[in-house]
Design an enzyme around this catalytic site. Structure first.
Site, PDB file in Angstrom:
ATOM      1  N   LEU A  45      50.973  46.304  51.863  1.00  0.00           N
ATOM      2  CA  LEU A  45      51.333  47.060  50.673  1.00  0.00           C
ATOM      3  C   LEU A  45      52.486  47.995  51.020  1.00  0.00           C
ATOM      4  O   LEU A  45      52.757  48.245  52.192  1.00  0.00           O
ATOM      5  CB  LEU A  45      50.130  47.878  50.173  1.00  0.00           C
ATOM      6  CG  LEU A  45      48.890  47.080  49.789  1.00  0.00           C
ATOM      7  CD1 LEU A  45      47.726  48.035  49.511  1.00  0.00           C
ATOM      8  CD2 LEU A  45      49.162  46.202  48.578  1.00  0.00           C
ATOM      9  N   SER A  46      53.131  48.535  50.003  1.00  0.00           N
ATOM     10  CA  SER A  46      54.251  49.422  50.310  1.00  0.00           C
ATOM     11  C   SER A  46      53.797  50.605  51.147  1.00  0.00           C
ATOM     12  O   SER A  46      54.540  51.083  52.009  1.00  0.00           O
ATOM     13  CB  SER A  46      54.936  49.895  49.024  1.00  0.00           C
ATOM     14  OG  SER A  46      54.034  50.580  48.187  1.00  0.00           O
ATOM     15  N   GLU A  47      52.580  51.115  50.920  1.00  0.00           N
ATOM     16  CA  GLU A  47      52.075  52.214  51.735  1.00  0.00           C
ATOM     17  C   GLU A  47      50.571  52.072  51.977  1.00  0.00           C
ATOM     18  O   GLU A  47      49.825  51.658  51.077  1.00  0.00           O
ATOM     19  CB  GLU A  47      52.294  53.579  51.061  1.00  0.00           C
ATOM     20  CG  GLU A  47      53.730  53.888  50.703  1.00  0.00           C
ATOM     21  CD  GLU A  47      54.603  54.227  51.886  1.00  0.00           C
ATOM     22  OE1 GLU A  47      54.048  54.435  53.003  1.00  0.00           O
ATOM     23  OE2 GLU A  47      55.827  54.295  51.710  1.00  0.00           O
ATOM     24  N   THR A  48      50.157  52.442  53.183  1.00  0.00           N
ATOM     25  CA  THR A  48      48.753  52.678  53.499  1.00  0.00           C
ATOM     26  C   THR A  48      48.623  54.132  53.917  1.00  0.00           C
ATOM     27  O   THR A  48      49.368  54.600  54.783  1.00  0.00           O
ATOM     28  CB  THR A  48      48.269  51.754  54.624  1.00  0.00           C
ATOM     29  OG1 THR A  48      48.314  50.385  54.171  1.00  0.00           O
ATOM     30  CG2 THR A  48      46.841  52.093  55.027  1.00  0.00           C
ATOM     31  N   CYS A  75      55.606  60.233  51.046  1.00  0.00           N
ATOM     32  CA  CYS A  75      55.202  59.217  50.079  1.00  0.00           C
ATOM     33  C   CYS A  75      54.423  59.890  48.959  1.00  0.00           C
ATOM     34  O   CYS A  75      53.444  60.594  49.218  1.00  0.00           O
ATOM     35  CB  CYS A  75      54.351  58.136  50.740  1.00  0.00           C
ATOM     36  SG  CYS A  75      53.770  56.895  49.550  1.00  0.00           S
TER      37      CYS A  75
END
Length: 260
Positions: A45-48, A75
């Site tokens: 995913l774009s961020e964790t 983020c």
């Protein structure tokens, strides 16, 4: 084998399966950096986001964010998602590399309070060329994943941008192409190939830069913003002094366990 709680949340999403998906893993203590990076790569995913409780009097949790390839300095959407998962009262406070970030419930929205960017006007012809845009002034937000704001004529021009992703990957910038919107006050798209994300669905750090940019040009401190990605997302934006407040909805779409 160890088991970690896992949540996937669509943030800044009007309905499930829109907005920007983030993974949230609440931890008791930090894992090794390499393990957290590998988990983020596995999630793809774009961020964790990873959190641990903090002993600080100024915050409730420490928070870190990883793309599939890098840890990042800021983020927004994964912070909103973390607040959605961890909030037990009216607000939750996160200590991050970018300072204090607070998620608060306001009516039916969650609001993310983060520092607003300071913008510097620069010329970046290679960046403009990689986006297929004529050379024009770029407004750089240092410390916000190197967000670089470029204004185009209208929302149709935002939607029409067709970047050269191979060229963009070599440029340490997060281009934010923006214009006045049709149904919303502002429209944008955001590209982050240098961090392993061609186009980000909805980007809080970019809007921390867009808040001062558009508040000045619109002549008001509050407005709505559409990020016109394929998934799309809506942010309710407000400038309060040197802070940017970004409101949106979150939807938990997966609850499970991450096993190592």
């Amino acid at each position: 084998m160890s088991t970690l709680p896992f949540f996937q949340v669509d943030a800044f999403a009007e309905t499930p399966l829109t907005g920007n998906p983030a993974a949230v893993l609440p931890l008791d203590k930090w894992l090794d950096d390499a393990v957290m990076q590998a988990i983020a790569a596995e999630n793809n995913l774009s961020e964790t986001a990873f959190t641990v409780p903090t002993d600080s009097h100024d915050a409730d949790f420490d928070l870190r964010w990883f793309t599939p390839t890098h840890e990042v300095e800021m983020c927004g959407h994964a912070t909103l998602a973390s607040g959605h998962i961890l909030m037990t009262g009216a607000s939750v406070r996160f200590s991050t590399k970018s300072g204090l970030m607070i998620v608060t419930r306001r009516d039916d929205l969650l609001e993310l309070d983060m520092r607003a960017a300071k913008l510097t006007k620069v010329e970046e012809p290679e960046l403009c060329a990689a986006l297929g845009l004529p050379n024009s002034p770029v407004w750089l937000a240092d410390g916000y994943n190197d967000a670089a704001i470029m204004e185009v004529a209208d929302e149709a021009a935002v939607r029409a941008v067709a970047p050269d992703f191979a060229a963009l990957k070599q440029i340490h910038r997060m281009p934010v192409v923006t214009a006045r919107g049709d149904r919303h006050d502002v429209a944008s798209r955001v590209f982050v190939p240098y961090l392993g994300i061609d186009e980000d669905p909805v980007t809080g750090s970019a809007h921390a830069a867009l808040v001062p940019y558009w508040a000045d040009r619109l002549g008001r401190k509050e407005f709505t913003a559409l990020q016109a990605s394929a998934r799309s997302g809506v942010l309710h934006c407000r400038q309060e002094g040197d802070r940017a407040v970004l409101g949106g909805h979150c939807h938990t779409v997966i609850v499970g366990q991450f096993q190592l």
